[in-house]
Design a protein around this motif. Structure first.
Motif, PDB file in Angstrom:
ATOM      1  N   GLY A  64       0.787  -1.223   0.000  1.00  0.00           N
ATOM      2  CA  GLY A  64       0.000   0.000   0.000  1.00  0.00           C
ATOM      3  C   GLY A  64       0.820   1.273   0.000  1.00  0.00           C
ATOM      4  N   ALA A  65       2.151   1.151   0.001  1.00  0.00           N
ATOM      5  CA  ALA A  65       3.024   2.324  -0.053  1.00  0.00           C
ATOM      6  C   ALA A  65       3.386   2.618  -1.502  1.00  0.00           C
ATOM      7  N   HIS A  66       3.692   3.875  -1.793  1.00  0.00           N
ATOM      8  CA  HIS A  66       4.050   4.277  -3.155  1.00  0.00           C
ATOM      9  C   HIS A  66       5.377   5.021  -3.124  1.00  0.00           C
ATOM     10  N   VAL A  67       6.354   4.497  -3.856  1.00  0.00           N
ATOM     11  CA  VAL A  67       7.680   5.102  -3.904  1.00  0.00           C
ATOM     12  C   VAL A  67       7.758   6.084  -5.066  1.00  0.00           C
ATOM     13  N   VAL A  68       8.276   7.265  -4.783  1.00  0.00           N
ATOM     14  CA  VAL A  68       8.515   8.283  -5.804  1.00  0.00           C
ATOM     15  C   VAL A  68       9.982   8.687  -5.728  1.00  0.00           C
ATOM     16  N   LYS A  69      10.655   8.656  -6.856  1.00  0.00           N
ATOM     17  CA  LYS A  69      12.049   9.118  -6.913  1.00  0.00           C
ATOM     18  C   LYS A  69      12.043  10.625  -7.094  1.00  0.00           C
ATOM     19  N   ALA A  70      12.795  11.345  -6.273  1.00  0.00           N
ATOM     20  CA  ALA A  70      12.872  12.798  -6.406  1.00  0.00           C
ATOM     21  C   ALA A  70      14.080  13.325  -5.638  1.00  0.00           C
ATOM     22  N   PHE A  71      14.551  14.477  -6.004  1.00  0.00           N
ATOM     23  CA  PHE A  71      15.613  15.223  -5.331  1.00  0.00           C
ATOM     24  C   PHE A  71      17.009  14.645  -5.525  1.00  0.00           C
ATOM     25  N   ASN A  72      17.156  13.506  -6.212  1.00  0.00           N
ATOM     26  CA  ASN A  72      18.502  12.947  -6.342  1.00  0.00           C
ATOM     27  C   ASN A  72      19.364  13.723  -7.320  1.00  0.00           C
ATOM     28  N   THR A  73      18.759  14.612  -8.119  1.00  0.00           N
ATOM     29  CA  THR A  73      19.530  15.439  -9.053  1.00  0.00           C
ATOM     30  C   THR A  73      19.700  16.858  -8.518  1.00  0.00           C
ATOM     31  N   VAL A  74      19.530  17.014  -7.206  1.00  0.00           N
ATOM     32  CA  VAL A  74      19.732  18.306  -6.553  1.00  0.00           C
ATOM     33  C   VAL A  74      20.725  18.106  -5.410  1.00  0.00           C
ATOM     34  N   PHE A  75      21.827  18.831  -5.417  1.00  0.00           N
ATOM     35  CA  PHE A  75      22.796  18.733  -4.326  1.00  0.00           C
ATOM     36  C   PHE A  75      22.239  19.438  -3.088  1.00  0.00           C
ATOM     37  N   GLY A  76      22.461  18.828  -1.925  1.00  0.00           N
ATOM     38  CA  GLY A  76      21.891  19.353  -0.698  1.00  0.00           C
ATOM     39  C   GLY A  76      22.291  20.786  -0.403  1.00  0.00           C
ATOM     40  N   HIS A  77      23.561  21.128  -0.612  1.00  0.00           N
ATOM     41  CA  HIS A  77      24.007  22.492  -0.282  1.00  0.00           C
ATOM     42  C   HIS A  77      23.400  23.519  -1.222  1.00  0.00           C
ATOM     43  N   MET A  78      23.082  23.118  -2.464  1.00  0.00           N
ATOM     44  CA  MET A  78      22.417  24.027  -3.384  1.00  0.00           C
ATOM     45  C   MET A  78      20.951  24.195  -2.986  1.00  0.00           C
ATOM     46  N   LEU A  79      20.345  23.133  -2.503  1.00  0.00           N
ATOM     47  CA  LEU A  79      18.970  23.190  -2.026  1.00  0.00           C
ATOM     48  C   LEU A  79      18.866  24.122  -0.821  1.00  0.00           C
ATOM     49  N   ALA A  80      19.880  24.087   0.038  1.00  0.00           N
ATOM     50  CA  ALA A  80      19.851  24.883   1.257  1.00  0.00           C
ATOM     51  C   ALA A  80      19.979  26.380   0.995  1.00  0.00           C
ATOM     52  N   GLN A  81      20.450  26.758  -0.192  1.00  0.00           N
ATOM     53  CA  GLN A  81      20.646  28.171  -0.494  1.00  0.00           C
ATOM     54  C   GLN A  81      19.336  28.925  -0.708  1.00  0.00           C
ATOM     55  N   GLY A  82      18.252  28.181  -0.922  1.00  0.00           N
ATOM     56  CA  GLY A  82      16.952  28.827  -1.043  1.00  0.00           C
ATOM     57  C   GLY A  82      16.563  29.253  -2.442  1.00  0.00           C
ATOM     58  N   ASN A  83      17.352  28.867  -3.438  1.00  0.00           N
ATOM     59  CA  ASN A  83      17.044  29.238  -4.816  1.00  0.00           C
ATOM     60  C   ASN A  83      15.907  28.381  -5.379  1.00  0.00           C
ATOM     61  N   THR A  84      15.289  28.859  -6.466  1.00  0.00           N
ATOM     62  CA  THR A  84      14.290  28.074  -7.176  1.00  0.00           C
ATOM     63  C   THR A  84      15.002  27.091  -8.089  1.00  0.00           C
ATOM     64  N   LEU A  85      14.780  25.802  -7.877  1.00  0.00           N
ATOM     65  CA  LEU A  85      15.458  24.756  -8.636  1.00  0.00           C
ATOM     66  C   LEU A  85      14.437  23.819  -9.259  1.00  0.00           C
ATOM     67  N   ASP A  86      14.871  23.092 -10.284  1.00  0.00           N
ATOM     68  CA  ASP A  86      14.038  22.065 -10.895  1.00  0.00           C
ATOM     69  C   ASP A  86      14.285  20.732 -10.188  1.00  0.00           C
ATOM     70  N   VAL A  87      13.203  20.026  -9.871  1.00  0.00           N
ATOM     71  CA  VAL A  87      13.298  18.722  -9.220  1.00  0.00           C
ATOM     72  C   VAL A  87      12.654  17.680 -10.120  1.00  0.00           C
ATOM     73  N   LEU A  88      13.462  16.772 -10.658  1.00  0.00           N
ATOM     74  CA  LEU A  88      12.956  15.700 -11.511  1.00  0.00           C
ATOM     75  C   LEU A  88      12.418  14.576 -10.630  1.00  0.00           C
ATOM     76  N   LEU A  89      11.291  14.002 -11.042  1.00  0.00           N
ATOM     77  CA  LEU A  89      10.690  12.933 -10.240  1.00  0.00           C
ATOM     78  C   LEU A  89      10.133  11.837 -11.131  1.00  0.00           C
ATOM     79  N   ALA A  90       9.948  10.663 -10.550  1.00  0.00           N
ATOM     80  CA  ALA A  90       9.398   9.512 -11.279  1.00  0.00           C
ATOM     81  C   ALA A  90       8.633   8.631 -10.309  1.00  0.00           C
ATOM     82  N   GLY A  91       7.558   8.025 -10.783  1.00  0.00           N
ATOM     83  CA  GLY A  91       6.772   7.132  -9.936  1.00  0.00           C
ATOM     84  C   GLY A  91       5.650   6.490 -10.720  1.00  0.00           C
ATOM     85  N   ASP A  92       5.101   5.422 -10.176  1.00  0.00           N
ATOM     86  CA  ASP A  92       4.044   4.672 -10.866  1.00  0.00           C
ATOM     87  C   ASP A  92       2.637   5.116 -10.484  1.00  0.00           C
TER      88      ASP A  92
END
Length: 206
Positions: A119-147
């Motif tokens: 009953g759980a659903h796995v979604v891939k996301a955020f692996n193409t965003v480096f954590g330190h860049m995410l922490a800077q607060g900028n608007t970034l693109d987040v690629l995701l995939a799921g069924d």
């Protein structure tokens, strides 16, 4: 807004938790080191602290742990994850950063999904965003995939609450290629770019 449980205490967990709180989400921090979890929650302000192994309170559970232990974490939680949306942010990269450690034709996200309850659903996301860049607060693109379309909609809404742009790449099978993209980005950071201070952006303008 969403109710989020973040499993992990590293840089990615901190960056995601910080932006999630700023976006008005309820955030629970979970780590095996309870003292460190409390320190992180206190530093962020507004986050609660869960207990490792106890059922996560969030509707969305973010796996911000190394890939090597991710499936084991999911197995440990077992049926407590039933009905949850699980976001896999891992990059299953070999120690020499020359390849992926997943089985041929599969992905880290798909291997994690095998360990999750039905009953759980796995979604891939955020692996193409480096954590330190995410922490800077900028608007970034987040690629995701799921069924599951509903799960992807929930994750997309969460991503938007962080001030980021979700971009759906298709089924969970696409996670294999997202993880390959993550590997390419690591290679660029180590070689061509000379640093990890960059992001992957999709220009959709004419």
């Amino acid at each position: 807004m969403s109710s989020i449980s973040i499993v992990g205490l590293g840089n990615m967990a901190r960056a995601l938790a910080g932006r999630a709180l700023a976006g008005g989400n309820d955030v629970e921090i979970i780590g095996r080191d309870q003292a460190r979890a409390k320190e992180l929650a206190a530093a962020l302000g507004g986050a609660t602290v869960g207990t490792a192994g106890a059922p996560p309170t969030g509707d969305i559970v973010v796996l911000a742990v190394p890939y090597a232990g991710a499936a084991a974490v999911v197995s440990e939680y077992g049926d407590a994850l039933d009905g949850k949306v699980i976001i896999d942010v891992t990059n299953p990269v070999s120690p020499d950063a020359q390849g992926l450690v997943t089985p041929d034709g599969s992905s880290g996200a798909q291997e994690i999904a095998k360990a999750a309850p039905g009953g759980a659903h796995v979604v891939k996301a955020f692996n193409t965003v480096f954590g330190h860049m995410l922490a800077q607060g900028n608007t970034l693109d987040v690629l995701l995939a799921g069924d599951d379309a509903e799960a992807k909609a929930s994750v997309s809404a969460f991503i938007e609450s962080l001030g980021l742009r979700p971009l759906d790449t298709g089924s969970l099978g696409m996670a294999r290629w997202l993880e390959g993209t993550g590997l390419v980005m690591i290679g660029l950071g180590n070689h061509g770019a000379g640093s990890f201070d960059f992001t992957l952006d999709v220009n959709t303008s004419a």
